[in-house]
Scaffold this active site. Structure first.
Site, mmCIF file in Angstrom:
data_model
loop_
_atom_site.group_PDB
_atom_site.id
_atom_site.type_symbol
_atom_site.label_atom_id
_atom_site.label_comp_id
_atom_site.label_asym_id
_atom_site.label_seq_id
_atom_site.Cartn_x
_atom_site.Cartn_y
_atom_site.Cartn_z
ATOM 1 N N SER A 23 35.494 32.878 41.202
ATOM 2 C CA SER A 23 36.929 32.577 41.155
ATOM 3 C C SER A 23 37.175 31.072 41.127
ATOM 4 C CB SER A 23 37.630 33.139 42.396
ATOM 5 O OG SER A 23 37.636 34.532 42.348
ATOM 6 N N GLY A 99 38.442 39.494 33.379
ATOM 7 C CA GLY A 99 39.862 39.696 33.676
ATOM 8 C C GLY A 99 40.514 38.416 34.166
ATOM 9 N N ARG A 127 41.752 47.393 30.624
ATOM 10 C CA ARG A 127 42.360 47.021 31.919
ATOM 11 C C ARG A 127 43.838 46.666 31.750
ATOM 12 N NH1 ARG A 127 38.253 43.136 34.957
ATOM 13 N NH2 ARG A 127 39.724 43.547 36.642
ATOM 14 N N ASP A 318 36.517 43.015 46.130
ATOM 15 C CA ASP A 318 35.299 43.082 45.317
ATOM 16 C C ASP A 318 34.084 43.560 46.110
ATOM 17 O OD1 ASP A 318 36.715 42.241 43.132
ATOM 18 O OD2 ASP A 318 36.204 40.127 43.384
HETATM 19 C C1 S3P Z 1 40.077 37.464 41.188
HETATM 20 C C2 S3P Z 1 40.963 38.289 41.810
HETATM 21 C C3 S3P Z 1 40.688 39.716 42.104
HETATM 22 C C4 S3P Z 1 39.203 40.013 42.031
HETATM 23 C C5 S3P Z 1 38.548 39.415 40.825
HETATM 24 C C6 S3P Z 1 38.728 37.908 40.805
HETATM 25 C C7 S3P Z 1 40.460 36.064 40.922
HETATM 26 O O1 S3P Z 1 41.358 40.512 41.146
HETATM 27 O O2 S3P Z 1 38.989 41.406 42.029
HETATM 28 O O3 S3P Z 1 37.159 39.696 40.812
HETATM 29 O O4 S3P Z 1 39.595 35.227 40.632
HETATM 30 O O5 S3P Z 1 41.666 35.779 40.990
HETATM 31 P P1 S3P Z 1 42.885 41.005 41.335
HETATM 32 O O6 S3P Z 1 43.730 39.814 41.414
HETATM 33 O O7 S3P Z 1 43.162 41.827 40.121
HETATM 34 O O8 S3P Z 1 42.863 41.817 42.600
#
Ligand code: S3P
Length: 431
Positions: A23, A99, A127, A318
């Site tokens: 992240s 994502g 997704r 996660d």
């Molecule tokens: C993330 C937020 C989370 C997490 C993903 C990374 C991020 O997702 O599951 O692996 O870096 O902001 P969500 O915001 O969809 O919960």
């Protein structure tokens, strides 16, 4: 690629340094690209997801260079430039499996003077993207999707600030809206039901943005960012597989160094303590605005099941797949509730997790919004598990394999490269 994993009886011992947080690595490249000036990013993630972000910003005209495998030099004027492809007039950007790349970059591109198209791989294209299209549209963005899914066609235009209440506690949605707000007319406030990870808030503040936080609300005013060197903390979500392995493999006792312990990410540590596991945090310090420390774990024979729900969920979202493995070695029931969004991750993590772990004899039950594990039990193993193109399922199954009576096989183990290519090598150094 099939990976066979055998029971380990000697225990895991020694010391490892956990690689960079995914992240924070994404955000370090994105925000340094939006900032004016030169900077160095130390300890950048080697995972494929963060490289999707890096390549995308190179395509957007940012000068990014590797000094060595984990160190980047970024030079930026703080302006993104469209990169029209030779075969069409569209500016097409590939997000791969990530994502975080697609959702955060949408917030950045929606307010640019040019149009773009964001494309994902097969899993990312399934997704949900409505969660970001909705708030961005309220800010005046124009985004076309395929029924709420990628590819996303983003028509860049001036956005206006909003006051948005999200039903979902999601750092990706929050960050998308904050990033759109960075370049919008007026202030933007985002409120979520529980606080999700706050790396965007911390890093934007570190780079000089006009951002403030009150409870579960974040407010951003249009701001210019100033480049500054960033050191990325180790990823607690990668450390999670080692934490669980240390707790459940008899005779284990080791230290995991340089782990990010931002309180919005340490839900697993709280759960381990609730279960009565042996875990200690040592050498706490702050690096580039983020808390880091070393984590000491050792085999814990008397774990107790617990309930995981509500505001626990975004703090360990996660880690839930590997928590299922941990729960199988805890006495009594472990109940995970309010985690329905797990079905929208790289795979449907509720269905795939419970289905695959049942194959090795785990007593686990699927629930609409989570799962229940009935412990404590010896895992039979002797089965082939499918990863469904999901890196965290692959590493959770590997962790389970370390305590199964019979060898297991994991099909699609190469998906670990998405976040943690060093996973098996590091595990072997502790064996
Ligand atoms: C993330 C937020 C989370 C997490 C993903 C990374 C991020 O997702 O599951 O692996 O870096 O902001 P969500 O915001 O969809 O919960």
């Amino acid at each position: 690629m099939i990976k066979n994993v055998k029971k380990l009886s000697n225990g895991l011992k020694g010391e490892i340094i956990i690689p960079a947080d995914k992240s924070i690595s994404h955000r370090a490249v994105m925000f340094s690209s939006l900032a004016k000036g030169n900077c160095v990013i130390k300890n950048f993630s080697s995972g494929a997801d963060c490289h999707s972000t890096l390549n995308l910003f190179k395509q957007l005209g940012i000068d990014i260079e590797f000094i060595d495998k984990k160190t980047l030099k970024i030079k930026s004027e703080g302006i993104l430039k469209p990169n029209a492809s030779k075969i069409s007039h569209d500016n097409i950007y590939l997000c791969g499996n990530s994502g975080t790349t697609m959702r955060l970059v949408s917030g950045i591109l929606a307010g640019q003077r040019f149009d773009s198209v964001l494309i994902g791989d097969e899993s990312l294209s399934k997704r949900p993207m409505k969660r970001i299209i909705e708030p961005l549209s309220l800010m005046g963005a124009k985004i076309e999707s395929v029924d709420g899914h990628a590819p996303l066609r983003i028509y860049g235009r001036k956005l206006n600030g909003i006051n948005y209440f999200s039903k979902l506690a999601s750092a990706q949605v929050k960050s998308c809206v904050i990033l759109a707000g960075l370049n919008a007319e007026g202030k933007t406030t985002f409120t979520e039901p529980y606080q999700s990870r706050n790396h965007t808030e911390l890093l934007l503040d570190y780079l000089g943005a006009d951002i403030s936080v009150e409870g579960n609300s974040v407010t951003i005013a249009p701001s210019e960012l100033t480049a500054k060197d960033i050191s990325v903390a180790g990823d607690i979500s990668s450390a999670a597989f080692f934490i669980v392995a240390g707790l459940i493999v008899p005779n284990s006792d080791f230290i995991i160094k340089n782990v990010g312990i931002n309180p919005t990410r340490t839900g697993l540590i709280d759960v381990v303590r609730r279960m009565g596991g042996n875990i200690e945090i040592l050498n706490e310090q702050i690096i580039s605005g983020e808390k880091v420390g070393d984590i000491k774990v050792s085999y814990s024979e008397n774990l107790k099941g617990c309930i995981i729900e509500g505001n626990d969920i975004p703090r360990l979202i996660d880690e839930l797949p590997v928590i299922a493995v941990l729960a199988s070695q805890a006495e009594g029931e472990t109940i995970v509730k309010n985690a329905e969004d797990l079905r929208n991750k790289e795979a449907d993590r509720i269905k795939c997790l419970t289905g695959e772990l049942s194959k090795i004899g785990m007593n686990i039950e699927e629930r609409e919004d989570g799962f229940v594990v009935f412990g404590k039990q010896e895992l039979e193993g002797g089965a082939e598990l499918e990863t469904y193109h999901d890196h965290r399922l692959a590493m959770s199954f590997y962790t389970a394999g370390l305590i199964c009576k019979n060898e297991i096989a994991i099909n699609g183990f190469e998906w670990t490269n998405i976040s943690f290519p060093e996973f098996e090598t590091l595990m072997n150094t502790l064996k």
